[in-house]
Design an enzyme around this catalytic site. Structure first.
Site, PDB file in Angstrom:
ATOM      1  N   LYS A   1       0.840  -1.205   0.000  1.00 56.96           N
ATOM      2  CA  LYS A   1       0.000   0.000   0.000  1.00 56.96           C
ATOM      3  C   LYS A   1       0.875   1.255   0.000  1.00 56.96           C
ATOM      4  O   LYS A   1       0.596   2.224  -0.708  1.00 56.96           O
ATOM      5  CB  LYS A   1      -0.954  -0.018   1.210  1.00 56.96           C
TER       6      LYS A   1
ATOM      7  N   ASP B   1     -11.348   2.402   3.543  1.00 58.58           N
ATOM      8  CA  ASP B   1     -11.720   0.980   3.437  1.00 58.58           C
ATOM      9  C   ASP B   1     -13.230   0.823   3.217  1.00 58.58           C
ATOM     10  O   ASP B   1     -13.694  -0.215   2.745  1.00 58.58           O
ATOM     11  CB  ASP B   1     -11.394   0.266   4.766  1.00 58.58           C
TER      12      ASP B   1
ATOM     13  N   GLN C   1      -4.954  -1.739   9.365  1.00 56.62           N
ATOM     14  CA  GLN C   1      -4.800  -3.058   8.763  1.00 56.62           C
ATOM     15  C   GLN C   1      -5.394  -4.124   9.685  1.00 56.62           C
ATOM     16  O   GLN C   1      -5.108  -4.153  10.886  1.00 56.62           O
ATOM     17  CB  GLN C   1      -3.305  -3.329   8.499  1.00 56.62           C
TER      18      GLN C   1
HETATM   19  N1  GUN Z   1      -6.839  -7.112   5.820  1.00 57.32           N
HETATM   20  C1  GUN Z   1      -7.165  -7.889   4.771  1.00 57.32           C
HETATM   21  N2  GUN Z   1      -7.882  -7.190   3.868  1.00 57.32           N
HETATM   22  C2  GUN Z   1      -8.015  -5.947   4.364  1.00 57.32           C
HETATM   23  C3  GUN Z   1      -8.646  -4.763   3.890  1.00 57.32           C
HETATM   24  O1  GUN Z   1      -9.241  -4.709   2.817  1.00 57.32           O
HETATM   25  N3  GUN Z   1      -8.541  -3.676   4.700  1.00 57.32           N
HETATM   26  C4  GUN Z   1      -7.913  -3.716   5.892  1.00 57.32           C
HETATM   27  N4  GUN Z   1      -7.891  -2.604   6.607  1.00 57.32           N
HETATM   28  N5  GUN Z   1      -7.322  -4.789   6.359  1.00 57.32           N
HETATM   29  C5  GUN Z   1      -7.371  -5.900   5.601  1.00 57.32           C
END
Ligand code: GUN
Length: 285
Positions: free
Chosen positions: A53, A120, A97
């Site tokens: 990211k 998200d 996350q």
């Molecule tokens: N962990 C696995 N997929 C995601 C996601 O789409 N967003 C977040 N914040 N954590 C994750």
């Protein structure tokens, strides 16, 4: 032979577009769109995702801040970090996350993120907006799937769409987005009767189950579009999707590979959401 929809190539193109828009944003507002990613603890998969990211932000000409917190961080301490980020003018998107350590309650943390910075799209306010069609931000993986279909010229309107999987992150919101594009949508799950027959009806079949090779060739209508959201490891530790790709691909009109399909698009849509959140906040002054 199916057309293979490459999420990797599409992402490259879209990240280029976002990069130009970020530069325009900077010209207009004197700063870059900014994303803060919080990671708590040492989960190795999460660390890889967070690094990707951060790297994607660089590719899109955005500001990015990774906040690494120790496993022992308390819920209250994490909430304080979120409060600070909610207040900061240079941060447009906040992502925590997941998964979080067991002593921290996910819903409490998600609810603390300011909805306008919730890139998200997990906050109940944003989920509600999505449900009523009155939204700016769409959740990243479902938005990535729609983008792949639209940019490949696959028509959704009037098509029978079958989503296998009902998670809050993928299945449910994707069903809503397909519905908004005027698809006729069925959601299937572990308790669905006649799953094979339901799948065989699909013009667009989305696999979001989390089980390797779950979708086999006898479940796919010839000419169908197959989108594979799964990320699994097979017996040899190799990355694979939810679709038995080798046997399903010859039947399809379009198919997405794993890796290089939906995965890169998810991060690309996170970049897009950060830009959209920045524009929305900046335009409000
Ligand atoms: N962990 C696995 N997929 C995601 C996601 O789409 N967003 C977040 N914040 N954590 C994750």
């Amino acid at each position: 032979m199916a057309v293979i929809i490459s999420g990797k190539e599409l992402s490259l193109q879209i990240r280029g577009e976002i990069g130009k828009e970020s530069a325009e944003f900077e010209k207009k507002y004197g700063r870059l769109p900014g994303l803060a990613v919080i990671i708590v603890g040492e989960n190795p998969a999460s660390k890889v995702y967070v690094r990707n990211k951060h790297r994607a932000c660089g590719e899109c000409g955005m500001y990015s801040e990774v906040i690494e917190l120790a496993e022992e961080t308390t819920e209250e301490e994490l909430l304080q970090v979120i409060d600070t980020l909610n207040e900061r003018g240079d941060i447009d998107g906040i992502l925590v996350q997941l998964p979080l350590p067991r002593h921290i309650k996910e819903s409490v943390v998600i609810n603390r993120i300011s909805p306008e910075k919730d890139v998200d799209v997990f906050h109940p306010t944003n989920v509600g907006k999505l449900t009523t069609g009155n939204y700016t931000l769409a959740p990243c993986t479902p938005a990535g799937v729609i983008e792949m279909l639209v940019r490949s010229g696959v028509e959704i309107q009037g098509k029978k769409c079958v989503v296998v999987g009902r998670s809050n992150i993928v299945g449910k919101p994707l069903a809503l987005l397909l519905l908004e594009k005027n698809g006729t949508v069925t959601i299937c799950h572990s308790r669905t009767k006649n799953l094979k027959e339901e799948c065989l009806e699909a013009d667009i079949l989305v696999a979001a189950i989390g089980k390797a090779k779950f979708i086999t060739s006898d479940m796919v209508k010839p000419g169908a579009v197959v989108i594979d959201v799964g990320i699994n490891r097979n017996e040899e530790g190799k990355l694979c999707g939810d679709v038995d790709y080798e046997n399903v691909e010859p039947l399809c009109s379009y198919i997405t590979p794993v890796p290089g399909g939906v995965g890169p698009m998810t991060i690309t849509m996170l970049m897009k959401n950060t830009l959209l959140a920045a524009e929305e906040r900046a335009s409000k002054g």
